[in-house]
Scaffold this motif. Structure first.
Motif, PDB file in Angstrom:
ATOM      1  N   LYS A   1       3.772   5.282  -9.394  1.00 56.03           N
ATOM      2  CA  LYS A   1       2.568   4.647 -10.384  1.00 56.03           C
ATOM      3  C   LYS A   1       2.986   3.867 -11.364  1.00 56.03           C
ATOM      4  O   LYS A   1       4.010   3.764 -12.159  1.00 56.03           O
ATOM      5  CB  LYS A   1       2.242   6.049 -11.389  1.00 56.03           C
ATOM      6  CG  LYS A   1       2.007   7.101 -10.442  1.00 56.03           C
ATOM      7  CD  LYS A   1       0.511   7.151  -9.883  1.00 56.03           C
ATOM      8  CE  LYS A   1       0.214   8.324  -9.290  1.00 56.03           C
ATOM      9  NZ  LYS A   1       0.144   8.505  -7.599  1.00 56.03           N
TER      10      LYS A   1
ATOM     11  N   LYS B   1       0.865  -1.276  -0.039  1.00 56.40           N
ATOM     12  CA  LYS B   1       0.022  -0.025  -0.056  1.00 56.40           C
ATOM     13  C   LYS B   1       0.952   1.231   0.138  1.00 56.40           C
ATOM     14  O   LYS B   1       0.673   2.370  -0.792  1.00 56.40           O
ATOM     15  CB  LYS B   1      -0.930  -0.141   1.253  1.00 56.40           C
ATOM     16  CG  LYS B   1      -1.972   1.216   1.080  1.00 56.40           C
ATOM     17  CD  LYS B   1      -2.870   0.856   2.406  1.00 56.40           C
ATOM     18  CE  LYS B   1      -3.861   2.138   2.554  1.00 56.40           C
ATOM     19  NZ  LYS B   1      -4.448   2.006   3.655  1.00 56.40           N
ATOM     20  N   LYS B   2       2.002   1.237   1.001  1.00 55.71           N
ATOM     21  CA  LYS B   2       2.926   2.362   0.950  1.00 55.71           C
ATOM     22  C   LYS B   2       3.547   2.537  -0.383  1.00 55.71           C
ATOM     23  O   LYS B   2       3.444   3.990  -0.809  1.00 55.71           O
ATOM     24  CB  LYS B   2       3.654   2.295   2.039  1.00 55.71           C
ATOM     25  CG  LYS B   2       4.290   3.415   2.689  1.00 55.71           C
ATOM     26  CD  LYS B   2       3.355   4.586   3.193  1.00 55.71           C
ATOM     27  CE  LYS B   2       3.790   5.620   3.781  1.00 55.71           C
ATOM     28  NZ  LYS B   2       2.688   6.746   3.711  1.00 55.71           N
TER      29      LYS B   2
ATOM     30  N   SER C   1       1.671   3.865  -3.112  1.00 61.89           N
ATOM     31  CA  SER C   1       1.196   5.535  -3.079  1.00 61.89           C
ATOM     32  C   SER C   1       2.355   6.382  -3.556  1.00 61.89           C
ATOM     33  O   SER C   1       1.980   7.337  -3.735  1.00 61.89           O
ATOM     34  CB  SER C   1       0.669   5.480  -1.634  1.00 61.89           C
ATOM     35  OG  SER C   1       1.854   5.845  -0.810  1.00 61.89           O
ATOM     36  N   TRP C   2       3.530   5.868  -3.655  1.00 61.34           N
ATOM     37  CA  TRP C   2       4.641   6.727  -3.852  1.00 61.34           C
ATOM     38  C   TRP C   2       5.054   6.530  -5.359  1.00 61.34           C
ATOM     39  O   TRP C   2       5.560   7.412  -6.042  1.00 61.34           O
ATOM     40  CB  TRP C   2       6.068   6.118  -3.256  1.00 61.34           C
ATOM     41  CG  TRP C   2       5.913   6.282  -1.754  1.00 61.34           C
ATOM     42  CD1 TRP C   2       5.240   7.168  -0.757  1.00 61.34           C
ATOM     43  CD2 TRP C   2       6.627   5.605  -0.652  1.00 61.34           C
ATOM     44  NE1 TRP C   2       5.601   6.841   0.502  1.00 61.34           N
ATOM     45  CE2 TRP C   2       6.398   5.937   0.604  1.00 61.34           C
ATOM     46  CE3 TRP C   2       7.650   4.552  -0.918  1.00 61.34           C
ATOM     47  CZ2 TRP C   2       7.222   5.349   1.745  1.00 61.34           C
ATOM     48  CZ3 TRP C   2       8.480   3.842   0.236  1.00 61.34           C
ATOM     49  CH2 TRP C   2       8.047   4.499   1.431  1.00 61.34           C
TER      50      TRP C   2
END
Length: 164
Positions: free
Chosen positions: A74, A67-68, A71-72
């Protein structure tokens, strides 16, 4: 790299067993010295750690890291290598403290000295775990995984993997 839940399970098992074995050999060498029997002793004694690492990776660390990191980055824009390196680094950042604590408790019990046993071991284990994950174990496991699932991976549509 894994495209299905089954492939994710197999990838996790291969990664956990390989990392735990390497870390067990490393810690045995630090504690008892290096000999040929170290490799056998590590193989025989690593299984409680494998179970703990599998549970931690599969149900705690893996979902948090995925998830982390996603989020950073693409996946359709950023290069897969950057995602792979970030996943590996973040995984080690969480797994090293968890597993060092787990092994400290496993070997010494719930004693008041656990923080004093855990922290120096973490300082020893973290750099080694990060290096072998980035440069040896991670590439080896991804290579092995690609060989094992060569046919399935070539048939499936290409998608950026969240592989560690």
């Amino acid at each position: 790299m894994p495209k299905t839940k089954f492939q994710e399970l197999i990838f996790t098992i291969i990664m956990v067993v390989t990392m735990v074995y390497c870390m067990t050999v490393y810690n045995m060498v630090l504690e008892f010295g290096f000999s040929y029997v170290t490799f056998l002793n590590a193989l025989l004694g690593m299984w409680p750690e494998v179970v703990g690492a599998f549970i931690a990776q599969r149900y705690i660390v893996g979902p948090i890291v995925q998830k982390k990191v996603l989020s950073w980055f693409k996946p359709d824009i950023d290069k897969a290598i950057f995602i792979t390196i970030a996943m590996a680094g973040c995984t080690v950042c969480l797994m090293a403290p968890i597993m060092t604590l787990y092994v400290s408790i496993l070997h010494h019990g719930f004693v008041s000295e656990i923080p004093l046993l855990w922290l120096p071991k973490l300082v020893q284990n973290f750099p080694f775990a990060l290096c072998i994950q980035l440069f040896y174990v991670g590439p080896f496991v991804r290579f092995t995984f690609r060989i094992l699932f060569k046919k399935q991976l070539s048939v499936m549509p290409s998608k950026v993997a969240t592989e560690i």
